[in-house]
Design an enzyme around this catalytic site. Sequence first.
Site, short mmCIF file in Angstrom:
data_model
loop_
_atom_site.label_atom_id
_atom_site.label_comp_id
_atom_site.label_asym_id
_atom_site.label_seq_id
_atom_site.Cartn_x
_atom_site.Cartn_y
_atom_site.Cartn_z
N CYS A 113 -0.47 4.11 2.11
CA CYS A 113 -0.28 3.93 3.56
C CYS A 113 1.17 4.16 3.96
CB CYS A 113 -0.66 2.51 3.98
SG CYS A 113 -2.21 1.93 3.30
N ASP A 114 2.10 3.66 3.17
CA ASP A 114 3.49 3.59 3.65
C ASP A 114 4.47 4.48 2.90
OD1 ASP A 114 2.62 1.72 5.47
OD2 ASP A 114 3.02 0.02 4.15
N CYS A 123 0.83 -1.21 0.00
CA CYS A 123 0.00 0.00 0.00
C CYS A 123 0.87 1.25 0.00
CB CYS A 123 -0.92 -0.04 1.24
SG CYS A 123 -1.98 1.40 1.37
C1 LIG Z 1 0.04 -4.36 4.94
C2 LIG Z 1 -1.12 -3.41 4.88
C3 LIG Z 1 -1.02 -2.14 5.42
C4 LIG Z 1 -2.09 -1.26 5.38
N1 LIG Z 1 -1.96 -0.04 5.94
C5 LIG Z 1 -3.01 0.81 5.94
C6 LIG Z 1 -2.89 2.09 6.56
O1 LIG Z 1 -1.84 2.46 7.09
N2 LIG Z 1 -3.99 2.90 6.52
C7 LIG Z 1 -5.16 2.54 5.92
O2 LIG Z 1 -6.12 3.30 5.94
N3 LIG Z 1 -5.27 1.33 5.31
C8 LIG Z 1 -4.24 0.47 5.31
N4 LIG Z 1 -4.34 -0.74 4.69
C9 LIG Z 1 -5.60 -1.06 3.99
C10 LIG Z 1 -6.67 -1.49 5.02
O3 LIG Z 1 -6.15 -2.53 5.81
C11 LIG Z 1 -7.94 -1.96 4.32
O4 LIG Z 1 -8.42 -0.95 3.45
C12 LIG Z 1 -9.03 -2.28 5.33
O5 LIG Z 1 -8.57 -3.22 6.26
C13 LIG Z 1 -10.27 -2.82 4.63
O6 LIG Z 1 -11.20 -3.13 5.64
P1 LIG Z 1 -12.36 -4.18 5.41
O7 LIG Z 1 -13.12 -4.23 6.69
O8 LIG Z 1 -13.09 -3.87 4.17
O9 LIG Z 1 -11.66 -5.58 5.13
P2 LIG Z 1 -10.52 -6.41 5.88
O10 LIG Z 1 -9.69 -5.57 6.75
O11 LIG Z 1 -9.87 -7.20 4.80
O12 LIG Z 1 -11.35 -7.40 6.80
C14 LIG Z 1 -12.16 -8.42 6.28
C15 LIG Z 1 -12.19 -9.58 7.26
O13 LIG Z 1 -13.16 -10.53 6.83
C16 LIG Z 1 -12.66 -11.83 7.04
N5 LIG Z 1 -13.36 -12.80 6.20
C17 LIG Z 1 -13.19 -13.07 4.89
N6 LIG Z 1 -14.02 -14.06 4.49
C18 LIG Z 1 -14.73 -14.44 5.61
C19 LIG Z 1 -15.73 -15.43 5.85
N7 LIG Z 1 -16.18 -16.24 4.89
N8 LIG Z 1 -16.24 -15.54 7.11
C20 LIG Z 1 -15.80 -14.71 8.11
N9 LIG Z 1 -14.84 -13.77 7.93
C21 LIG Z 1 -14.31 -13.64 6.69
C22 LIG Z 1 -11.19 -11.68 6.65
O14 LIG Z 1 -10.43 -12.74 7.18
C23 LIG Z 1 -10.86 -10.35 7.33
O15 LIG Z 1 -10.49 -10.54 8.67
C24 LIG Z 1 -3.30 -1.65 4.74
C25 LIG Z 1 -3.41 -2.93 4.17
C26 LIG Z 1 -2.35 -3.80 4.25
C27 LIG Z 1 -2.49 -5.19 3.64
#
Ligand SMILES: Cc1cc2nc3c(=O)[nH]c(=O)nc-3n(C[C@H](O)[C@H](O)[C@H](O)COP(=O)(O)OP(=O)(O)OC[C@H]3O[C@@H](n4cnc5c(N)ncnc54)[C@H](O)[C@@H]3O)c2cc1C
Length: 307
Positions: free
Chosen positions: A138-139, A135
């Site tokens: 982010c970084d 990202c």
């Molecule tokens: C290394 C890294 C660094 C990042 N740094 C930043 C940052 O500094 N700032 C920022 O704003 N964003 C950052 N991001 C992006 C941010 O993490 C995402 O935009 C955000 O987490 C998305 O949120 P979400 O709730 O949509 O999904 P996610 O965070 O992906 O959460 C979805 C969850 O659903 C679960 N899941 C999937 N399928 C199922 C199922 N069938 N049953 C039950 N659970 C399930 C997954 O395991 C996961 O835990 C970063 C991403 C990464 C990979």
Amino acid sequence: MEEKILEMAIIGAGPAGLTAAIYGARGGLDTAVFAGPAAGGQLLMTMDIENFPGFANPISGFDLMTKVLTQAKRLGAQIINENVREIEVSSNLFTIRAGQKDYKTKTIIIATGAQARWLGLPSESKLMGKGISGCATCDGFFYKGKEVAVIGGGDTAAEDALFLTKFATKVYMIHRRDQLRAAFLLQQKIKSNPKIEMIYDHVVEEFLGENKVEGAILKNVKTGDKKTLNASAFFVAIGHTPNTEIFKGKVKLDNEGYVEVNANFETSVEGIYAAGDVCDRIYKQAIVAAGSGCMAAMNAIKHLENK
Ligand SMILES: Cc1cc2nc3c(=O)[nH]c(=O)nc-3n(C[C@H](O)[C@H](O)[C@H](O)COP(=O)(O)OP(=O)(O)OC[C@H]3O[C@@H](n4cnc5c(N)ncnc54)[C@H](O)[C@@H]3O)c2cc1C
């Protein structure tokens, strides 16, 4: 005893799912979050978050998501540490199959996120968060005055490379083909930016460094020749895969597998909403995921009130 019917079932416990849970529970709904084995989502993979409002100093993904989880629980959301295997869609009540049980629910919020695609190298996992990032938004800020590299040749890689030129002194763009796949306008911008150097026809064979990345061994896919590239960070930008396998044929997905939603975060099925990275092809930021989780939950509450 008659089975209890949930009013809001949220699948996924990242920023989108847990924010939806906060709004669902505070809205007086019987709310459950299916969190998989560990709640928290993708942010658990990162140490320093500097762009989530409310934290003057950097906060780790674990600490941030522990706070959000505690908040959702305190407000009354039930956390079920099971993966959802299947959903059954019917006109008035949905079924969620998770673990050994079936759950009935009046609404569903899909918040299963997306996974960044990685190269799959052992050195990549070892140095993740230590100079290997998925990202740039982010970084990128952490690499002011340094030389960095972007891996990929599509729109995201091109946008990341251009974004990184604001901080880095030099940005290498490593692409396995001999031309970019990015949109024409982006390609023009890349070519005219003096800070960007293209490395075509190369793949990363291994990243170098012990506690932080120091460089990478690159292999020319046409000649087999190898060379070392020194850089302080490598941004892997080869795409994302939304976690939507179990929703195929249940709600409408786009050609890349993202859940299709309208401006109210409604899916193609009345009563089923989606929020966060699972329906976000563009931003993929925690604050955006949290915001859409809020909107999906508020619209689900309204939907139940109007029923
Ligand atoms: C290394 C890294 C660094 C990042 N740094 C930043 C940052 O500094 N700032 C920022 O704003 N964003 C950052 N991001 C992006 C941010 O993490 C995402 O935009 C955000 O987490 C998305 O949120 P979400 O709730 O949509 O999904 P996610 O965070 O992906 O959460 C979805 C969850 O659903 C679960 N899941 C999937 N399928 C199922 C199922 N069938 N049953 C039950 N659970 C399930 C997954 O395991 C996961 O835990 C970063 C991403 C990464 C990979």
